[in-house]
Scaffold this active site. Structure first.
Site, mmCIF file in Angstrom:
data_model
loop_
_atom_site.group_PDB
_atom_site.id
_atom_site.type_symbol
_atom_site.label_atom_id
_atom_site.label_comp_id
_atom_site.label_asym_id
_atom_site.label_seq_id
_atom_site.Cartn_x
_atom_site.Cartn_y
_atom_site.Cartn_z
ATOM 1 N N CYS A 1 0.834 -1.201 0.000
ATOM 2 C CA CYS A 1 0.000 0.000 0.000
ATOM 3 C C CYS A 1 0.877 1.264 0.000
ATOM 4 O O CYS A 1 1.550 1.564 -0.973
ATOM 5 C CB CYS A 1 -0.968 -0.033 1.174
ATOM 6 S SG CYS A 1 -2.158 1.333 1.181
ATOM 7 N N ASP B 1 -10.301 -3.176 -5.694
ATOM 8 C CA ASP B 1 -9.354 -2.231 -5.096
ATOM 9 C C ASP B 1 -9.599 -0.852 -5.680
ATOM 10 O O ASP B 1 -9.244 -0.580 -6.826
ATOM 11 C CB ASP B 1 -7.916 -2.680 -5.371
ATOM 12 C CG ASP B 1 -6.884 -1.896 -4.577
ATOM 13 O OD1 ASP B 1 -7.214 -0.797 -4.103
ATOM 14 O OD2 ASP B 1 -5.746 -2.381 -4.436
ATOM 15 N N HIS C 1 -8.344 -4.520 -1.366
ATOM 16 C CA HIS C 1 -7.138 -3.778 -1.009
ATOM 17 C C HIS C 1 -6.694 -4.128 0.417
ATOM 18 O O HIS C 1 -7.507 -4.198 1.333
ATOM 19 C CB HIS C 1 -7.407 -2.271 -1.100
ATOM 20 C CG HIS C 1 -6.202 -1.435 -0.805
ATOM 21 N ND1 HIS C 1 -5.291 -1.087 -1.768
ATOM 22 C CD2 HIS C 1 -5.762 -0.881 0.350
ATOM 23 C CE1 HIS C 1 -4.327 -0.362 -1.218
ATOM 24 N NE2 HIS C 1 -4.597 -0.222 0.065
#
Length: 244
Positions: A133, A179, A211
């Site tokens: 991320c 996502d 995600h």
């Protein structure tokens, strides 16, 4: 952009269980979590650039230990100067406000100091880097000669297209089917960029996950557990191919 900035889905997830085996040290004015392989070698390192939960989040520490168990000295710096986002904060948490204190100008010196420490203190021959991320941006930004040798990112956020176009080494990407930060159009944009660069690349898409799955999956869900484990081995296989 090759991926969108962090939002609420970046700070929800399931804490994993286990006892970390690494330790906390200091490099200058920031902390690092280190985990050694069984042979204690530092020839090949994984620079672990975390999501917004940071280096003390148990999920991140357990993953760092897994990289070490697979033969890589693992070095995970505190990217946030002691101010990570607390796990499982409510959706009202203001990520945009938090990010004002954790910009590229704040994070880049920590990444650069970590690379220098690995090269000069630990005499690492090659540096592989993982970015989950938030950390993915800094893997991409530093995937250049003399910095990071090979990169892997999972569910990236806030990566600019120009940053991706500037990479000089092999890059592997683990993407979630659902996502909002790295949706289909951004994934395809990234694929087109990578196709034109002439460097080895890989993009794996995992169905049934969202995600954050590579760090914060609910392991009681079969599809999520499979995807998390497969994404980890994706990184290991990539590094085994391009590091040594």
């Amino acid at each position: 952009m090759a991926s969108y900035p962090p939002s609420s889905c970046c700070y929800q997830g399931v804490k994993h269980e286990g006892q970390p085996v690494g330790g906390i040290l200091n490099v200058g004015d920031f902390e690092i979590y280190t985990s050694y392989p069984a042979n204690k070698s530092t020839d090949y390192a994984v620079l672990f650039l975390t999501d917004i939960f940071g280096h003390k989040f148990i999920n991140n520490q357990l993953i760092a230990d897994q990289f070490a168990a697979n033969g890589y000295f693992t070095f995970m710096p505190d990217l946030f100067n002691g101010d990570p986002v607390p796990a499982n904060r409510p959706e009202s948490f203001d990520v945009a406000e938090w990010r004002k204190s954790h910009t590229t100008a704040h994070v880049t010196p920590i990444v650069e100091a970590s690379i220098k420490e690995l090269r000069e203190k630990y005499h690492v021959k090659k540096i592989a880097a993982v970015g989950y991320c938030y950390g993915a941006k800094y893997v991409v930004r530093h995937l250049k000669a003399g910095q990071i040798d090979v990169g892997y990112v999972a569910h990236p956020s806030h990566v600019d297209a120009d940053e991706l176009k500037a990479i000089q080494g092999p890059l592997s990407i683990a993407a979630a089917e659902t996502d909002s930060l790295f949706p289909t159009e951004k994934r395809h944009e990234s694929e087109e960029i990578l196709k034109n660069l002439g460097v080895p690349y890989q993009i794996n898409l995992y169905s049934g996950v969202i995600h954050g799955f590579a760090v914060r999956s609910d392991l009681s869900v079969k599809a999520a557990k499979y995807a998390k484990e497969a994404a980890f081995f994706q990184a290991i296989q990539w590094f085994n191919e391009y590091v040594e």
